[in-house]
Design a protein around this motif. Sequence first.
Motif, PDB file in Angstrom:
ATOM      1  N   LEU A 103       0.810  -1.214   0.000  1.00  0.00           N
ATOM      2  CA  LEU A 103       0.000   0.000   0.000  1.00  0.00           C
ATOM      3  C   LEU A 103       0.850   1.274   0.000  1.00  0.00           C
ATOM      4  O   LEU A 103       0.308   2.377   0.049  1.00  0.00           O
ATOM      5  CB  LEU A 103      -0.931   0.009   1.223  1.00  0.00           C
ATOM      6  CG  LEU A 103      -1.956  -1.139   1.279  1.00  0.00           C
ATOM      7  CD1 LEU A 103      -2.780  -1.045   2.554  1.00  0.00           C
ATOM      8  CD2 LEU A 103      -2.845  -1.120   0.048  1.00  0.00           C
ATOM      9  N   SER A 104       2.168   1.132  -0.053  1.00  0.00           N
ATOM     10  CA  SER A 104       3.035   2.318  -0.098  1.00  0.00           C
ATOM     11  C   SER A 104       2.726   3.191  -1.305  1.00  0.00           C
ATOM     12  O   SER A 104       2.887   4.418  -1.258  1.00  0.00           O
ATOM     13  CB  SER A 104       4.509   1.903  -0.126  1.00  0.00           C
ATOM     14  OG  SER A 104       4.901   1.319   1.095  1.00  0.00           O
ATOM     15  N   SER A 105       2.286   2.569  -2.394  1.00  0.00           N
ATOM     16  CA  SER A 105       2.068   3.323  -3.631  1.00  0.00           C
ATOM     17  C   SER A 105       1.003   4.399  -3.502  1.00  0.00           C
ATOM     18  O   SER A 105       1.010   5.373  -4.253  1.00  0.00           O
ATOM     19  CB  SER A 105       1.679   2.371  -4.770  1.00  0.00           C
ATOM     20  OG  SER A 105       2.803   1.633  -5.189  1.00  0.00           O
ATOM     21  N   ASN A 106       0.070   4.258  -2.555  1.00  0.00           N
ATOM     22  CA  ASN A 106      -0.934   5.306  -2.410  1.00  0.00           C
ATOM     23  C   ASN A 106      -0.636   6.251  -1.248  1.00  0.00           C
ATOM     24  O   ASN A 106      -1.489   7.031  -0.828  1.00  0.00           O
ATOM     25  CB  ASN A 106      -2.346   4.714  -2.258  1.00  0.00           C
ATOM     26  CG  ASN A 106      -2.516   3.912  -0.975  1.00  0.00           C
ATOM     27  OD1 ASN A 106      -1.638   3.892  -0.120  1.00  0.00           O
ATOM     28  ND2 ASN A 106      -3.656   3.251  -0.855  1.00  0.00           N
ATOM     29  N   ASP A 107       0.608   6.183  -0.736  1.00  0.00           N
ATOM     30  CA  ASP A 107       1.021   7.130   0.299  1.00  0.00           C
ATOM     31  C   ASP A 107       1.170   8.526  -0.301  1.00  0.00           C
ATOM     32  O   ASP A 107       1.545   8.690  -1.460  1.00  0.00           O
ATOM     33  CB  ASP A 107       2.337   6.696   0.940  1.00  0.00           C
ATOM     34  CG  ASP A 107       2.156   5.526   1.886  1.00  0.00           C
ATOM     35  OD1 ASP A 107       0.997   5.158   2.154  1.00  0.00           O
ATOM     36  OD2 ASP A 107       3.170   4.975   2.350  1.00  0.00           O
ATOM     37  N   THR A 108       0.923   9.535   0.539  1.00  0.00           N
ATOM     38  CA  THR A 108       0.881  10.917   0.060  1.00  0.00           C
ATOM     39  C   THR A 108       1.823  11.804   0.850  1.00  0.00           C
ATOM     40  O   THR A 108       1.977  11.657   2.062  1.00  0.00           O
ATOM     41  CB  THR A 108      -0.554  11.477   0.180  1.00  0.00           C
ATOM     42  OG1 THR A 108      -1.449  10.614  -0.510  1.00  0.00           O
ATOM     43  CG2 THR A 108      -0.650  12.864  -0.420  1.00  0.00           C
ATOM     44  N   LEU A 109       2.440  12.735   0.159  1.00  0.00           N
ATOM     45  CA  LEU A 109       3.213  13.812   0.768  1.00  0.00           C
ATOM     46  C   LEU A 109       2.349  15.062   0.762  1.00  0.00           C
ATOM     47  O   LEU A 109       1.880  15.504  -0.292  1.00  0.00           O
ATOM     48  CB  LEU A 109       4.515  14.055  -0.006  1.00  0.00           C
ATOM     49  CG  LEU A 109       5.311  15.309   0.367  1.00  0.00           C
ATOM     50  CD1 LEU A 109       5.777  15.252   1.821  1.00  0.00           C
ATOM     51  CD2 LEU A 109       6.510  15.479  -0.569  1.00  0.00           C
ATOM     52  N   LEU A 110       2.131  15.639   1.941  1.00  0.00           N
ATOM     53  CA  LEU A 110       1.258  16.805   2.083  1.00  0.00           C
ATOM     54  C   LEU A 110       2.041  17.972   2.660  1.00  0.00           C
ATOM     55  O   LEU A 110       2.811  17.813   3.619  1.00  0.00           O
ATOM     56  CB  LEU A 110       0.076  16.484   2.998  1.00  0.00           C
ATOM     57  CG  LEU A 110      -0.848  15.341   2.557  1.00  0.00           C
ATOM     58  CD1 LEU A 110      -1.810  14.985   3.688  1.00  0.00           C
ATOM     59  CD2 LEU A 110      -1.622  15.746   1.317  1.00  0.00           C
ATOM     60  N   GLY A 126      -0.698  18.560  -2.042  1.00  0.00           N
ATOM     61  CA  GLY A 126      -0.462  17.159  -1.740  1.00  0.00           C
ATOM     62  C   GLY A 126      -0.323  16.338  -3.006  1.00  0.00           C
ATOM     63  O   GLY A 126      -0.897  16.683  -4.045  1.00  0.00           O
ATOM     64  N   GLN A 127       0.451  15.251  -2.921  1.00  0.00           N
ATOM     65  CA  GLN A 127       0.651  14.392  -4.085  1.00  0.00           C
ATOM     66  C   GLN A 127       1.077  13.008  -3.622  1.00  0.00           C
ATOM     67  O   GLN A 127       1.825  12.866  -2.649  1.00  0.00           O
ATOM     68  CB  GLN A 127       1.733  14.978  -4.994  1.00  0.00           C
ATOM     69  CG  GLN A 127       1.805  14.337  -6.364  1.00  0.00           C
ATOM     70  CD  GLN A 127       0.565  14.645  -7.198  1.00  0.00           C
ATOM     71  OE1 GLN A 127       0.148  15.782  -7.299  1.00  0.00           O
ATOM     72  NE2 GLN A 127      -0.018  13.612  -7.768  1.00  0.00           N
ATOM     73  N   HIS A 128       0.584  11.958  -4.323  1.00  0.00           N
ATOM     74  CA  HIS A 128       1.043  10.608  -4.043  1.00  0.00           C
ATOM     75  C   HIS A 128       2.505  10.464  -4.469  1.00  0.00           C
ATOM     76  O   HIS A 128       2.953  11.103  -5.414  1.00  0.00           O
ATOM     77  CB  HIS A 128       0.192   9.582  -4.813  1.00  0.00           C
ATOM     78  CG  HIS A 128      -1.220   9.503  -4.340  1.00  0.00           C
ATOM     79  ND1 HIS A 128      -2.243  10.181  -4.946  1.00  0.00           N
ATOM     80  CD2 HIS A 128      -1.765   8.817  -3.301  1.00  0.00           C
ATOM     81  CE1 HIS A 128      -3.372   9.922  -4.325  1.00  0.00           C
ATOM     82  NE2 HIS A 128      -3.118   9.103  -3.317  1.00  0.00           N
ATOM     83  N   PHE A 129       3.238   9.580  -3.773  1.00  0.00           N
ATOM     84  CA  PHE A 129       4.603   9.270  -4.192  1.00  0.00           C
ATOM     85  C   PHE A 129       4.570   8.510  -5.513  1.00  0.00           C
ATOM     86  O   PHE A 129       5.283   8.828  -6.456  1.00  0.00           O
ATOM     87  CB  PHE A 129       5.315   8.438  -3.120  1.00  0.00           C
ATOM     88  CG  PHE A 129       5.681   9.220  -1.902  1.00  0.00           C
ATOM     89  CD1 PHE A 129       6.848   9.965  -1.863  1.00  0.00           C
ATOM     90  CD2 PHE A 129       4.860   9.225  -0.783  1.00  0.00           C
ATOM     91  CE1 PHE A 129       7.199  10.694  -0.741  1.00  0.00           C
ATOM     92  CE2 PHE A 129       5.199   9.945   0.344  1.00  0.00           C
ATOM     93  CZ  PHE A 129       6.370  10.688   0.374  1.00  0.00           C
TER      94      PHE A 129
END
Length: 262
Positions: A103-110, A126-129
């Motif tokens: 599930l790392s693929s849907n992690d987000t940097l805000l 904000g954007q997904h990695f």
Amino acid sequence: MKSYLKKQRLLKLANISIVALSLITPAAYAEEPCQNETKVYEPTTAIPSDNMQDKYPNNTFKGFGNTSINKFVGHTFTGLKILGKTIVGATLEVKAKPGNSSLSSNDTLLLIFFGASGSSLAPGWGQHFGPGNSTPGLLSLPSNQWQTATYSNGYTFNLDLGALPNGGVNIINDLNTHGFLDVLVEDDTTVESVKLTVKYKCHLSPCQYKPNLYYLDEDKPMNVWEMTSYLDRSSKHQQKIVQQICFTAPSLAADTHCAYDW
């Protein structure tokens, strides 16, 4: 020192109160102009603000380098305002790597500005990695590739806060307005470090009215005024105190007036 003064300034005051006087060498009072500068904020510990934690009361926060999953990484850069200067540019460096979860693929940097009780003070960004949830990510990768198998050594993201990826969002004005920045990463990704580099420019306008600069000689300015005060309640304007005041460079400017430290 008085013998060197070429002029005197007279000031009539009803009441005079002096707490202390100190005499320092004239060279210490040479006016120093405001300097543009670049400051680097590089925390060694992830410290989320209370407002950020209030926004996510049911989530656990972890520190830099912590590989646990299902935990947020949050840090609040504070104290970004500098008196007399404006933020004109900023970059954020985030060193991160995927966690041990698909599930790392849907992690987000805000990048956010949290107010009281987790309220939002500005839209932020904000954007997904990776390309999680069918949206583009920070990395141009095929689906589900922000994973340990691809980036076991991590990746360094360099973000221009004046033109953020996938939309060109500019949050420089928000930095000037609020004086802080919340960085939040959710929730399986490991964050090794974050570094904020901020460029400051002096915004003091030239002042029309300044203290005169007296000179011991042509090469040694000293910002000394001599102020003579009088008791206005006296019919003869009884002289009270003669005081010498030294001014530093202006700390504030508005229109044609400056506020000096002395």
